[in-house]
Design a protein around this motif. Structure first.
Motif, PDB file in Angstrom:
ATOM      1  N   LYS A  62       3.535   8.975 -10.068  1.00  0.00           N
ATOM      2  CA  LYS A  62       3.605   8.831 -11.520  1.00  0.00           C
ATOM      3  C   LYS A  62       3.751  10.218 -12.118  1.00  0.00           C
ATOM      4  N   SER A  63       4.800  10.421 -12.887  1.00  0.00           N
ATOM      5  CA  SER A  63       5.084  11.710 -13.534  1.00  0.00           C
ATOM      6  C   SER A  63       5.107  12.867 -12.528  1.00  0.00           C
ATOM      7  N   GLY A  64       5.664  12.591 -11.353  1.00  0.00           N
ATOM      8  CA  GLY A  64       5.791  13.632 -10.339  1.00  0.00           C
ATOM      9  C   GLY A  64       4.539  13.917  -9.535  1.00  0.00           C
ATOM     10  N   GLN A  65       3.469  13.173  -9.778  1.00  0.00           N
ATOM     11  CA  GLN A  65       2.203  13.371  -9.068  1.00  0.00           C
ATOM     12  C   GLN A  65       1.923  12.169  -8.164  1.00  0.00           C
ATOM     13  N   ILE A  66       1.400  12.428  -6.985  1.00  0.00           N
ATOM     14  CA  ILE A  66       1.028  11.345  -6.076  1.00  0.00           C
ATOM     15  C   ILE A  66      -0.275  10.727  -6.588  1.00  0.00           C
ATOM     16  N   VAL A  67      -0.229   9.416  -6.871  1.00  0.00           N
ATOM     17  CA  VAL A  67      -1.415   8.721  -7.357  1.00  0.00           C
ATOM     18  C   VAL A  67      -1.934   7.703  -6.347  1.00  0.00           C
ATOM     19  N   ASP A  68      -1.100   7.305  -5.399  1.00  0.00           N
ATOM     20  CA  ASP A  68      -1.508   6.355  -4.358  1.00  0.00           C
ATOM     21  C   ASP A  68      -0.757   6.699  -3.081  1.00  0.00           C
ATOM     22  N   ILE A  69      -1.415   7.437  -2.207  1.00  0.00           N
ATOM     23  CA  ILE A  69      -0.773   7.929  -0.983  1.00  0.00           C
ATOM     24  C   ILE A  69      -0.354   6.782  -0.061  1.00  0.00           C
ATOM     25  N   ASN A  70      -1.132   5.699  -0.035  1.00  0.00           N
ATOM     26  CA  ASN A  70      -0.787   4.570   0.840  1.00  0.00           C
ATOM     27  C   ASN A  70       0.490   3.879   0.358  1.00  0.00           C
ATOM     28  N   ALA A  71       0.612   3.658  -0.940  1.00  0.00           N
ATOM     29  CA  ALA A  71       1.827   3.036  -1.481  1.00  0.00           C
ATOM     30  C   ALA A  71       3.037   3.949  -1.269  1.00  0.00           C
ATOM     31  N   LEU A  72       2.852   5.245  -1.427  1.00  0.00           N
ATOM     32  CA  LEU A  72       3.938   6.198  -1.211  1.00  0.00           C
ATOM     33  C   LEU A  72       4.382   6.192   0.244  1.00  0.00           C
ATOM     34  N   THR A  73       3.434   6.127   1.156  1.00  0.00           N
ATOM     35  CA  THR A  73       3.748   6.089   2.592  1.00  0.00           C
ATOM     36  C   THR A  73       4.575   4.853   2.933  1.00  0.00           C
ATOM     37  N   VAL A  74       4.215   3.716   2.369  1.00  0.00           N
ATOM     38  CA  VAL A  74       4.962   2.481   2.610  1.00  0.00           C
ATOM     39  C   VAL A  74       6.392   2.621   2.093  1.00  0.00           C
ATOM     40  N   ALA A  75       6.564   3.173   0.901  1.00  0.00           N
ATOM     41  CA  ALA A  75       7.902   3.338   0.321  1.00  0.00           C
ATOM     42  C   ALA A  75       8.744   4.312   1.142  1.00  0.00           C
ATOM     43  N   ILE A  76       8.155   5.430   1.577  1.00  0.00           N
ATOM     44  CA  ILE A  76       8.888   6.405   2.394  1.00  0.00           C
ATOM     45  C   ILE A  76       9.319   5.775   3.713  1.00  0.00           C
ATOM     46  N   ASN A  77       8.416   5.049   4.364  1.00  0.00           N
ATOM     47  CA  ASN A  77       8.763   4.385   5.625  1.00  0.00           C
ATOM     48  C   ASN A  77       9.870   3.357   5.429  1.00  0.00           C
ATOM     49  N   SER A  78       9.839   2.652   4.304  1.00  0.00           N
ATOM     50  CA  SER A  78      10.874   1.665   4.017  1.00  0.00           C
ATOM     51  C   SER A  78      12.242   2.331   3.856  1.00  0.00           C
ATOM     52  N   ALA A  79      12.293   3.445   3.135  1.00  0.00           N
ATOM     53  CA  ALA A  79      13.552   4.171   2.949  1.00  0.00           C
ATOM     54  C   ALA A  79      14.069   4.713   4.282  1.00  0.00           C
ATOM     55  N   LEU A  80      13.181   5.232   5.098  1.00  0.00           N
ATOM     56  CA  LEU A  80      13.583   5.775   6.396  1.00  0.00           C
ATOM     57  C   LEU A  80      14.082   4.674   7.324  1.00  0.00           C
ATOM     58  N   GLU A  81      13.353   3.564   7.390  1.00  0.00           N
ATOM     59  CA  GLU A  81      13.762   2.463   8.268  1.00  0.00           C
ATOM     60  C   GLU A  81      15.108   1.874   7.856  1.00  0.00           C
ATOM     61  N   GLY A  82      15.347   1.777   6.543  1.00  0.00           N
ATOM     62  CA  GLY A  82      16.635   1.256   6.075  1.00  0.00           C
ATOM     63  C   GLY A  82      17.792   2.150   6.477  1.00  0.00           C
ATOM     64  N   ALA A  83      17.616   3.453   6.350  1.00  0.00           N
ATOM     65  CA  ALA A  83      18.661   4.394   6.747  1.00  0.00           C
ATOM     66  C   ALA A  83      18.855   4.378   8.261  1.00  0.00           C
ATOM     67  N   GLU A  84      17.774   4.260   9.006  1.00  0.00           N
ATOM     68  CA  GLU A  84      17.866   4.196  10.471  1.00  0.00           C
ATOM     69  C   GLU A  84      18.630   2.943  10.918  1.00  0.00           C
TER      70      GLU A  84
END
Length: 91
Positions: A62-84
């Motif tokens: 939110k506004s460039g700050q990490i507010v939920d590391i677990n939700a961010l991790t899920v989103a990053i993994n989703s983006a990586l898996e899709g590209a893979e």
């Protein structure tokens, strides 16, 4: 036009050597996370071939700050898996 691009990407992937050098880029922003996977044959020689790309909505930022590391991790993994999946390479 889209079909021509898909055919060109397929032809490029099909004709790359078995172990191309792989480069991964990821942008983590407030609105979306984008992952790009590219391959190239030899250092400092074109072309660089885009093998996979994936964009997912950001979560946990939110506004460039990490507010939920677990939700961010899920989103990053989703983006990586899709590209893979698109690239046919695991990074």
């Amino acid at each position: 036009m889209i079909l021509d691009l898909i055919n060109q990407l397929w032809y490029t992937k099909k004709n790359m050597v078995k172990n191309p050098r792989i480069v991964v880029g990821m942008e983590v922003a407030t609105s979306k996370i984008v992952t790009l996977i590219a391959g190239y044959q030899e250092e400092n020689t074109p072309p660089v071939n885009v093998l996979g790309v994936c964009s997912v909505p950001s979560q946990g930022i939110k506004s460039g700050q990490i507010v939920d590391i677990n939700a961010l991790t899920v989103a990053i993994n989703s983006a990586l898996e899709g590209a893979e999946r698109m690239a046919g390479h695991s990074v």
